[in-house]
Design an enzyme around this catalytic site. Structure first.
Site, PDB file in Angstrom:
ATOM      1  N   HIS A   1       0.764  -1.124   0.064  1.00  0.00           N
ATOM      2  CA  HIS A   1      -0.275   0.033  -0.019  1.00  0.00           C
ATOM      3  C   HIS A   1       0.905   1.186  -0.019  1.00  0.00           C
ATOM      4  O   HIS A   1       1.378   1.567   1.004  1.00  0.00           O
ATOM      5  CB  HIS A   1      -1.038  -0.061   1.388  1.00  0.00           C
ATOM      6  CG  HIS A   1      -1.918   1.124   1.367  1.00  0.00           C
ATOM      7  ND1 HIS A   1      -3.141   0.919   1.566  1.00  0.00           N
ATOM      8  CD2 HIS A   1      -1.691   2.556   1.068  1.00  0.00           C
ATOM      9  CE1 HIS A   1      -3.792   2.221   1.645  1.00  0.00           C
ATOM     10  NE2 HIS A   1      -2.783   3.228   1.372  1.00  0.00           N
TER      11      HIS A   1
ATOM     12  N   HIS B   1       1.213   5.440  -1.856  1.00  0.00           N
ATOM     13  CA  HIS B   1       0.892   6.577  -2.600  1.00  0.00           C
ATOM     14  C   HIS B   1       1.954   7.141  -3.266  1.00  0.00           C
ATOM     15  O   HIS B   1       3.144   7.862  -2.591  1.00  0.00           O
ATOM     16  CB  HIS B   1       0.258   7.707  -1.703  1.00  0.00           C
ATOM     17  CG  HIS B   1      -0.974   7.256  -1.169  1.00  0.00           C
ATOM     18  ND1 HIS B   1      -2.124   7.385  -1.386  1.00  0.00           N
ATOM     19  CD2 HIS B   1      -1.241   6.524   0.426  1.00  0.00           C
ATOM     20  CE1 HIS B   1      -3.092   6.949  -0.685  1.00  0.00           C
ATOM     21  NE2 HIS B   1      -2.575   6.306   0.237  1.00  0.00           N
ATOM     22  N   LEU B   2       2.189   6.962  -4.639  1.00  0.00           N
ATOM     23  CA  LEU B   2       3.297   7.578  -5.153  1.00  0.00           C
ATOM     24  C   LEU B   2       2.984   8.828  -5.812  1.00  0.00           C
ATOM     25  O   LEU B   2       3.882   9.511  -6.285  1.00  0.00           O
ATOM     26  CB  LEU B   2       3.925   6.426  -6.492  1.00  0.00           C
ATOM     27  CG  LEU B   2       4.236   5.049  -6.146  1.00  0.00           C
ATOM     28  CD1 LEU B   2       4.792   4.247  -7.007  1.00  0.00           C
ATOM     29  CD2 LEU B   2       5.510   5.470  -5.079  1.00  0.00           C
ATOM     30  N   ARG B   3       1.958   9.396  -5.937  1.00  0.00           N
ATOM     31  CA  ARG B   3       1.420  10.571  -6.409  1.00  0.00           C
ATOM     32  C   ARG B   3       1.867  10.469  -7.939  1.00  0.00           C
ATOM     33  O   ARG B   3       1.887   9.484  -8.740  1.00  0.00           O
ATOM     34  CB  ARG B   3       2.039  11.772  -5.895  1.00  0.00           C
ATOM     35  CG  ARG B   3       1.884  11.809  -4.354  1.00  0.00           C
ATOM     36  CD  ARG B   3       0.637  11.795  -3.729  1.00  0.00           C
ATOM     37  NE  ARG B   3       0.666  11.886  -2.215  1.00  0.00           N
ATOM     38  CZ  ARG B   3      -0.380  11.590  -1.493  1.00  0.00           C
ATOM     39  NH1 ARG B   3      -1.369  10.999  -2.087  1.00  0.00           N
ATOM     40  NH2 ARG B   3      -0.377  11.972  -0.182  1.00  0.00           N
TER      41      ARG B   3
ATOM     42  N   ASN C   1      -5.583   7.234  -5.671  1.00  0.00           N
ATOM     43  CA  ASN C   1      -6.265   8.663  -5.330  1.00  0.00           C
ATOM     44  C   ASN C   1      -5.837   9.697  -5.917  1.00  0.00           C
ATOM     45  O   ASN C   1      -5.482  10.741  -5.169  1.00  0.00           O
ATOM     46  CB  ASN C   1      -6.376   8.573  -3.925  1.00  0.00           C
ATOM     47  CG  ASN C   1      -5.349   8.577  -3.124  1.00  0.00           C
ATOM     48  OD1 ASN C   1      -4.459   8.005  -3.675  1.00  0.00           O
ATOM     49  ND2 ASN C   1      -5.354   9.210  -2.065  1.00  0.00           N
TER      50      ASN C   1
ATOM     51  N   LYS D   1      -9.535  -0.518  -5.384  1.00  0.00           N
ATOM     52  CA  LYS D   1      -9.584   0.370  -3.905  1.00  0.00           C
ATOM     53  C   LYS D   1     -11.100   0.699  -3.692  1.00  0.00           C
ATOM     54  O   LYS D   1     -11.507   1.609  -4.242  1.00  0.00           O
ATOM     55  CB  LYS D   1      -8.454   1.305  -4.055  1.00  0.00           C
ATOM     56  CG  LYS D   1      -8.390   2.270  -2.920  1.00  0.00           C
ATOM     57  CD  LYS D   1      -7.939   1.480  -1.676  1.00  0.00           C
ATOM     58  CE  LYS D   1      -8.077   2.504  -0.336  1.00  0.00           C
ATOM     59  NZ  LYS D   1      -6.740   2.532   0.312  1.00  0.00           N
TER      60      LYS D   1
ATOM     61  N   HIS E   1     -10.277   1.019   2.544  1.00  0.00           N
ATOM     62  CA  HIS E   1     -10.114   1.855   3.498  1.00  0.00           C
ATOM     63  C   HIS E   1     -11.263   1.816   4.407  1.00  0.00           C
ATOM     64  O   HIS E   1     -12.307   2.288   4.141  1.00  0.00           O
ATOM     65  CB  HIS E   1     -10.021   3.316   2.912  1.00  0.00           C
ATOM     66  CG  HIS E   1      -9.790   4.470   3.831  1.00  0.00           C
ATOM     67  ND1 HIS E   1      -8.555   5.102   3.997  1.00  0.00           N
ATOM     68  CD2 HIS E   1     -10.342   5.046   4.912  1.00  0.00           C
ATOM     69  CE1 HIS E   1      -8.457   5.946   4.934  1.00  0.00           C
ATOM     70  NE2 HIS E   1      -9.627   5.710   5.539  1.00  0.00           N
TER      71      HIS E   1
ATOM     72  N   HIS F   1      -3.986  -0.645   6.207  1.00  0.00           N
ATOM     73  CA  HIS F   1      -3.587   0.123   7.562  1.00  0.00           C
ATOM     74  C   HIS F   1      -4.511   0.273   8.705  1.00  0.00           C
ATOM     75  O   HIS F   1      -5.053   0.963   9.153  1.00  0.00           O
ATOM     76  CB  HIS F   1      -3.299   1.765   7.217  1.00  0.00           C
ATOM     77  CG  HIS F   1      -4.393   2.223   6.126  1.00  0.00           C
ATOM     78  ND1 HIS F   1      -5.993   2.191   6.430  1.00  0.00           N
ATOM     79  CD2 HIS F   1      -4.550   2.607   4.954  1.00  0.00           C
ATOM     80  CE1 HIS F   1      -6.598   2.795   5.661  1.00  0.00           C
ATOM     81  NE2 HIS F   1      -5.615   3.010   4.600  1.00  0.00           N
TER      82      HIS F   1
ATOM     83  N   LEU G   1      -4.461   9.248   7.911  1.00  0.00           N
ATOM     84  CA  LEU G   1      -5.959   8.642   8.198  1.00  0.00           C
ATOM     85  C   LEU G   1      -5.725   7.062   7.758  1.00  0.00           C
ATOM     86  O   LEU G   1      -5.095   6.620   6.759  1.00  0.00           O
ATOM     87  CB  LEU G   1      -6.753   9.340   7.428  1.00  0.00           C
ATOM     88  CG  LEU G   1      -7.132  10.624   7.861  1.00  0.00           C
ATOM     89  CD1 LEU G   1      -8.295  11.366   6.759  1.00  0.00           C
ATOM     90  CD2 LEU G   1      -7.975  10.420   9.175  1.00  0.00           C
TER      91      LEU G   1
ATOM     92  N   ASP H   1       1.592   2.545   3.519  1.00  0.00           N
ATOM     93  CA  ASP H   1       0.743   3.851   3.244  1.00  0.00           C
ATOM     94  C   ASP H   1       1.460   5.119   3.454  1.00  0.00           C
ATOM     95  O   ASP H   1       1.186   6.132   3.603  1.00  0.00           O
ATOM     96  CB  ASP H   1      -0.443   3.966   4.620  1.00  0.00           C
ATOM     97  CG  ASP H   1      -1.435   4.826   3.916  1.00  0.00           C
ATOM     98  OD1 ASP H   1      -1.732   5.385   3.038  1.00  0.00           O
ATOM     99  OD2 ASP H   1      -2.303   5.338   4.903  1.00  0.00           O
TER     100      ASP H   1
ATOM    101  N   HIS I   1       3.135  14.709   1.493  1.00  0.00           N
ATOM    102  CA  HIS I   1       2.605  15.956   1.114  1.00  0.00           C
ATOM    103  C   HIS I   1       3.785  16.985   1.309  1.00  0.00           C
ATOM    104  O   HIS I   1       4.460  16.838   2.271  1.00  0.00           O
ATOM    105  CB  HIS I   1       1.563  16.227   2.043  1.00  0.00           C
ATOM    106  CG  HIS I   1       0.038  15.371   1.813  1.00  0.00           C
ATOM    107  ND1 HIS I   1      -0.694  15.531   1.026  1.00  0.00           N
ATOM    108  CD2 HIS I   1      -0.173  14.278   2.571  1.00  0.00           C
ATOM    109  CE1 HIS I   1      -1.746  14.782   1.000  1.00  0.00           C
ATOM    110  NE2 HIS I   1      -1.411  13.891   2.022  1.00  0.00           N
TER     111      HIS I   1
ATOM    112  N   ALA J   1      -3.792  14.871   5.687  1.00  0.00           N
ATOM    113  CA  ALA J   1      -3.355  13.625   6.116  1.00  0.00           C
ATOM    114  C   ALA J   1      -2.417  12.799   5.407  1.00  0.00           C
ATOM    115  O   ALA J   1      -2.586  12.690   4.047  1.00  0.00           O
ATOM    116  CB  ALA J   1      -4.558  12.815   6.509  1.00  0.00           C
TER     117      ALA J   1
HETATM  118  O1  DOR Z   1      -3.225   9.605   5.730  1.00  0.00           O
HETATM  119  C1  DOR Z   1      -3.569   9.221   4.613  1.00  0.00           C
HETATM  120  N1  DOR Z   1      -3.053   9.971   3.410  1.00  0.00           N
HETATM  121  N2  DOR Z   1      -4.709   8.253   4.443  1.00  0.00           N
HETATM  122  C2  DOR Z   1      -5.154   8.044   3.346  1.00  0.00           C
HETATM  123  O2  DOR Z   1      -5.945   7.090   3.535  1.00  0.00           O
HETATM  124  C3  DOR Z   1      -4.819   8.886   2.228  1.00  0.00           C
HETATM  125  C4  DOR Z   1      -3.531   9.361   2.300  1.00  0.00           C
HETATM  126  C5  DOR Z   1      -2.997  10.278   1.099  1.00  0.00           C
HETATM  127  O3  DOR Z   1      -3.557  10.126  -0.011  1.00  0.00           O
HETATM  128  O4  DOR Z   1      -2.598  11.421   1.688  1.00  0.00           O
HETATM  129 ZN    ZN Z   2      -3.105   5.144   1.627  1.00  0.00          ZN
END
Ligand code: DOR
Ligand code: ZN
Length: 345
Positions: free
Chosen positions: A14, A16-18, A42, A100, A137, A175, A220, A248, A252, A264
């Site tokens: 899991h 997030h590579l953006r 996402n 997802k 999630h 998570h 989150l 996870d 940011h 988050a």
């Molecule tokens: O903390 C989090 N950040 N939880 C998530 O479910 C999404 C993620 C994000 O994409 O920043």
């Molecule tokens: Zn996530």
């Protein structure tokens, strides 16, 4: 003599590579430590079609440092309108590994998520039929449910009925942050597993709120009480194949976190294995680290384990206060701390 540990190369189930410049800044951190990763969809707009999944996969490959040996495993973002046949086609063509489920409004870029699980019943039936994993999630979003209770309520309202109605569906409860989730997954059949992040093994909610509000400890689902952290540590280090690694990692920009309404997400990719291994060492369970990091995930997904190996040495590692991001800084998990292990490669 230096202590060292060599294990099969791990995967991150899991991350997030953006996209764009942020993807360029963070992809190398994940590819350095992990052979494969389940990549979250996402983005804005979210990855909802086979074409978008394939295009995103190609952008990830192009963003990797030269010589990187890394395979992104793509996911399809479910909406109220997802066509079951699009999901089937994506899986059969090898573009999508999993789908997802974001309950609408649960987290970052989840506005197009699912408003009622009944709306994706047809998709879930196809997934159960073809053996495709559903990544969940697991938080309800109703305004009347306290944020610290949202995971536990999700188990009762959504997960238990879902698993009873579709007993063939493979579900990863992602998570997890509570003892209720540990107990639920432990007692569920073999088609239900969970990932656990490094932060939920290291910190409880005090880390976020005592002595000042600390936005870099906010993600989150939010970290819970100490009793929950202890239950998660026990589950992760138990050797049970139902629990496996999923960072996870969610970068940011520093200013987006240090804000009146901070985003988050915890950016833990750069020192993920060092962070997890510290927990296994503290729990006296180093012998279970390879299972958690490298064996249980592939087994659940029905994928081969990696043949390559990686080594960690017991050498103190200083985590920088910040790392370079796109025209910004990224503050990593454990910023400014030292960790007892060092990833060698
Ligand atoms: O903390 C989090 N950040 N939880 C998530 O479910 C999404 C993620 C994000 O994409 O920043
Ligand atoms: Zn996530």
């Amino acid at each position: 003599m230096t202590d060292s540990l060599t294990i099969r190369r791990p995967d991150d189930w899991h991350v997030h590579l953006r996209d764009g410049a942020m993807l360029e800044a963070v992809a190398g951190h994940t590819a350095r430590q992990f052979a494969r990763a389940i990549v979250m969809p996402n983005l804005t707009p979210p990855v909802t079609t086979v074409a978008a999944g394939e295009a995103y996969r190609q952008r990830i490959m192009a963003a990797l440092p030269a010589g990187a040996d890394f395979t992104p495993l793509m996911t399809c973002y479910l909406t109220d309108n997802t066509d079951p046949e699009e999901v089937r086609r994506g899986f059969q063509q090898g573009v999508f590994t999993a789908c997802k489920l974001y309950p609408a409004g649960a987290t970052t870029n989840s506005d197009s998520g699912v408003t009622d699980i009944a709306n994706i019943r047809g998709v879930l039936e196809v997934m159960a039929e073809i053996g495709m994993v559903l990544c969940v999630h697991g938080e309800v979003t109703s305004a009347d449910i306290d944020i610290f209770d949202r995971e536990a309520v999700f188990i009762e309202r959504i997960l238990k009925p879902l698993i009873a109605e579709l007993p063939q569906l493979k579900v990863v409860f992602e998570h997890i942050t509570t003892s209720e989730a540990v107990d639920f997954v432990t007692g569920a059949p073999d088609n239900v597993a969970a990932t656990i992040t490094p932060q939920h093994l290291h910190i409880n909610r005090n880390a976020m709120l005592v002595g000042g509000i600390r936005p870099h400890a906010y993600c989150l689902p939010v970290a819970k009480r100490e009793a929950h952290r202890l239950a998660l540590r026990k589950a992760a280090t138990s050797g049970s194949s139902k629990f496996f690694l999923g960072t996870d990692s969610a970068p940011h920009a520093r200013e987006a976190k240090e804000s009146a309404c901070g985003c988050a997400g915890i950016f833990n990719a750069p020192f993920a294995l060092e962070s997890y291994l510290a927990v296994f060492e503290e729990e006296g369970a180093i012998e279970h680290f390879e299972g958690f990091a490298s064996l249980h995930g592939p087994r659940f997904y029905g994928l081969p384990v990696n043949e390559a190996q990686v080594t960690l040495e017991k050498v103190e590692t200083q985590v920088p206060a910040a790392l370079p991001g796109p025209d910004t800084q990224l503050v990593p998990f454990h910023a400014g701390e030292s960790l007892r292990w060092r990833f060698v490669g």
